[in-house]
Design an enzyme around this catalytic site. Structure first.
Site, PDB file in Angstrom:
ATOM      1  N   ASP A  15      23.463  23.047   3.122  1.00 48.99           N
ATOM      2  CA  ASP A  15      23.646  23.077   1.674  1.00 48.99           C
ATOM      3  C   ASP A  15      22.919  21.901   1.031  1.00 48.99           C
ATOM      4  OD1 ASP A  15      25.292  25.347   1.800  1.00 48.99           O
ATOM      5  OD2 ASP A  15      27.039  24.104   2.265  1.00 48.99           O
ATOM      6  N   HIS A  71      19.200  27.546   3.811  1.00 50.60           N
ATOM      7  CA  HIS A  71      20.446  27.481   3.029  1.00 50.60           C
ATOM      8  C   HIS A  71      21.596  28.232   3.690  1.00 50.60           C
ATOM      9  CE1 HIS A  71      22.767  26.258  -0.234  1.00 50.60           C
ATOM     10  NE2 HIS A  71      22.185  26.854  -1.246  1.00 50.60           N
TER      11      HIS A  71
END
Length: 449
Positions: free
Chosen positions: A425, A421
Site C-alpha cells: 500500500d 498494490h
C-alpha cells in the site's frame, strides 16, 4: 574412428531445457575444439554450445526449433580413436559459454517464475502414471495455471520422443481458456456450494492492426526484444502499479565520492560510481521493511529471505538485461562496487551466465545515466517493486540553520518507485522510499572505504 556424444550442457540450477535455434556446423563439416556447434536459447539467455573435441559432425539429433533437455545428446561427432567417448565426460557444465542475455528474468528478459512446491510437482524427474517425462518448467507452468495431471497427460507432445514442451502447455492453456470463455454463459452456480477462489485470466484485447505508410521501414523485433515486450505486457496485466517519488539531498554523498574516487581507483583498479551506494541504501531499507522484498503467488505472499538486487543494464544492442547481485545486504561497499562493475562489464560483452540473471527479489534501475530526472519503471515480475534513480543535479534548496533559513546550492536526486498494490500500500511503499532517501541524505562524509 570413435563417436563423441555432444551433450546439452548444464546452464544453471533452474534451467532444464533449451531450444536449438541454429546449427552453426553442418553434417560432414570439420570441427575444432572450442568451435561453436550450435546456438541455443533458454528462458534466461541465448548461448552457444562449443565442441570439447576435434572431429567431424556426423549426425544432428535435434532439428532447429526443437527443445532438448539438459543432458540430452544433441549431436554425434566423429573423432580419431577406437571407442566411443564417455557420455558422462561430455555432459560436464561448460564454464566458458558465450551468452547473449535475454529478459524472460525482466527476473526483464530471466525473469524467474514463482514455483510453489507441492507433492505432485516436487521432483524434476517425476513421471506421470503413464511414465511420461515432464520438465520442471512444464510442471511449473501447469501448476500455476491449474492444469491437472490428467490434463497434462492428455496434451500431445511436439518435443523429442513426444515430450510436452513449454509451448505445448501454453497452447493448451490458451485453447482451454478460450473454451471456458465461450461457455461461461451456460454455467450456473449452486446456492449450496461455495467455490474456492481460482486464478482468473484477463481477456486480451484483439491486436491492433497498424498499417505502414509510404516510406516506413519495417524492423522485425529480435528474440530478446520480443521477450522484453511480452514480459512488460505480462507485468502490467499482473500487477496494479502504484508510483511514489521523493527528492533526496545527496550533497554529502557526492562530496564524499569526489574525495575518495581517485584513491579508490588507484587502490582497486576500477571506478566507484553512485550505483553501489544507492544499492547499499536499498539493501538497508529492505531489511527495515521486509514486506517490500516479497512476491505474490495467488492469495499467498512469499516473503523473501535473501536480498538479491537486480541491476537493470542497457546493452550495446539497445536491449536490456537485469543481472542480479546475490545477498547484496551481506556485501561491503567495496564488494558491491566490484559486483556492479563486474556484472555491467560482462553484460556489455555478452558474457553473463544464466545464474547471473536469476533469483532477483528487487530491481534497481539508474535512469540518471541517460540524463533523465525521474521515471516510472515497470515491475520486474515476479518481484513486487522496482526503484529508479534519476540524474543528480545542482539546485537551489532551502536549508534550516541556527541563524534562520538560507538558500544554498545542493546536489539533488529524484527517487521513484513502482510497486504492486496487491501487497504494498501507499503507506508502506512511501515509507520505504523515504527510508532509502534518508540513508543517502545522511551519508557519512568521513566514511573510510
Amino acid at each position: 574412428m570413435a563417436i563423441y556424444k555432444l551433450i546439452l550442457p548444464k546452464m544453471g540450477e533452474s534451467v532444464s531445457e533449451a531450444t536449438i535455434t541454429k546449427w552453426v556446423k553442418a553434417i560432414g563439416e570439420s570441427i575444432k575444439e572450442d568451435d561453436t556447434v550450435a546456438e541455443i536459447a533458454t528462458d534466461k539467455v541465448d548461448s552457444e554450445v562449443p565442441s570439447p573435441v576435434n572431429g567431424i559432425l556426423k549426425e544432428i539429433l535435434f532439428q532447429e526449433g526443437s527443445v532438448a533437455q539438459v543432458g540430452d545428446t544433441i549431436a554425434l561427432i566423429e573423432t580419431e580413436g577406437d571407442s566411443t567417448q564417455d557420455e558422462e565426460e561430455s555432459s560436464q557444465p561448460i564454464n566458458n559459454v558465450t551468452t547473449q542475455p535475454d529478459l524472460s528474468d525482466i527476473q526483464i528478459p530471466g525473469i524467474e517464475k514463482i514455483t510453489p512446491v507441492e507433492e505432485n510437482f516436487s521432483s524434476a524427474s517425476a513421471v506421470s502414471s503413464g511414465n511420461r517425462f515432464y520438465s520442471p518448467l512444464v510442471r511449473s507452468i501447469a501448476q500455476q495455471e491449474n492444469v491437472s495431471q490428467a490434463e497434462l497427460d492428455s496434451i500431445p507432445g511436439s518435443g523429442a520422443d513426444g515430450r510436452v514442451t513449454k509451448q505445448d502447455v501454453l497452447n493448451y492453456i490458451q485453447k482451454r481458456n478460450g473454451q471456458q470463455t465461450g461457455t461461461s454463459s451456460a454455467v450456473v452456480s449452486s446456492p449450496t456450494v461455495q467455490a474456492a477462489p481460482t486464478k482468473t485470466t484477463t481477456p486480451t484485447a484483439p491486436a491492433q492492426v497498424v498499417k505502414s505508410m509510404n516510406g516506413d521501414e519495417i524492423i522485425e523485433m529480435d528474440r530478446m526484444r520480443r521477450l522484453i515486450a511480452d514480459h512488460m505486457v505480462q507485468s502490467v496485466h499482473t500487477s496494479p502499479h502504484v508510483f511514489s517519488v521523493v527528492e533526496a539531498d545527496v550533497t554529502n554523498m557526492v562530496m564524499w565520492r569526489n574525495k575518495v574516487k581517485d584513491s579508490y581507483k588507484k587502490r582497486e583498479g576500477e571506478n566507484i560510481t553512485f550505483t553501489p551506494m544507492i544499492i547499499e541504501a536499498i539493501s538497508k531499507a529492505l531489511k527495515d521493511f521486509p514486506m517490500i522484498n516479497v512476491s505474490v503467488d495467488g492469495y499467498n505472499i512469499i516473503k523473501r529471505k535473501h536480498i538479491n538486487i537486480g541491476m537493470a543494464t542497457a546493452l550495446p544492442s539497445g536491449n536490456l538485461i537485469v543481472p542480479v547481485i546475490k545477498d547484496a545486504d551481506q556485501l561491503s561497499l567495496v564488494g558491491l562496487s566490484k559486483a556492479v562493475n563486474d556484472l555491467a562489464k560482462r553484460a556489455r560483452e555478452n558474457q553473463l551466465k544464466p545464474d547471473d540473471t536469476q533469483g532477483g527479489t528487487f530491481t534497481f534501475t539508474n535512469i540518471g545515466a541517460f540524463g533523465n530526472i525521474f521515471g516510472m519503471p515497470i515491475i520486474n515480475q515476479p518481484q513486487a517493486a522496482i526503484l529508479a534513480a534519476g540524474t543528480i543535479t545542482k539546485k537551489p534548496a532551502v536549508l534550516e540553520t541556527e541563524s534562520g533559513d538560507v538558500i544554498a546550492i545542493r546536489h539533488m536526486l529524484y527517487l521513484s518507485m513502482s510497486y504492486d498494490h496487491r501487497v504494498i500500500d501507499g503507506a508502506l511503499g512511501g515509507s520505504f522510499l523515504r527510508r532509502v532517501a534518508d540513508y543517502l541524505e545522511n551519508w557519512d562524509k568521513d566514511r573510510i572505504i
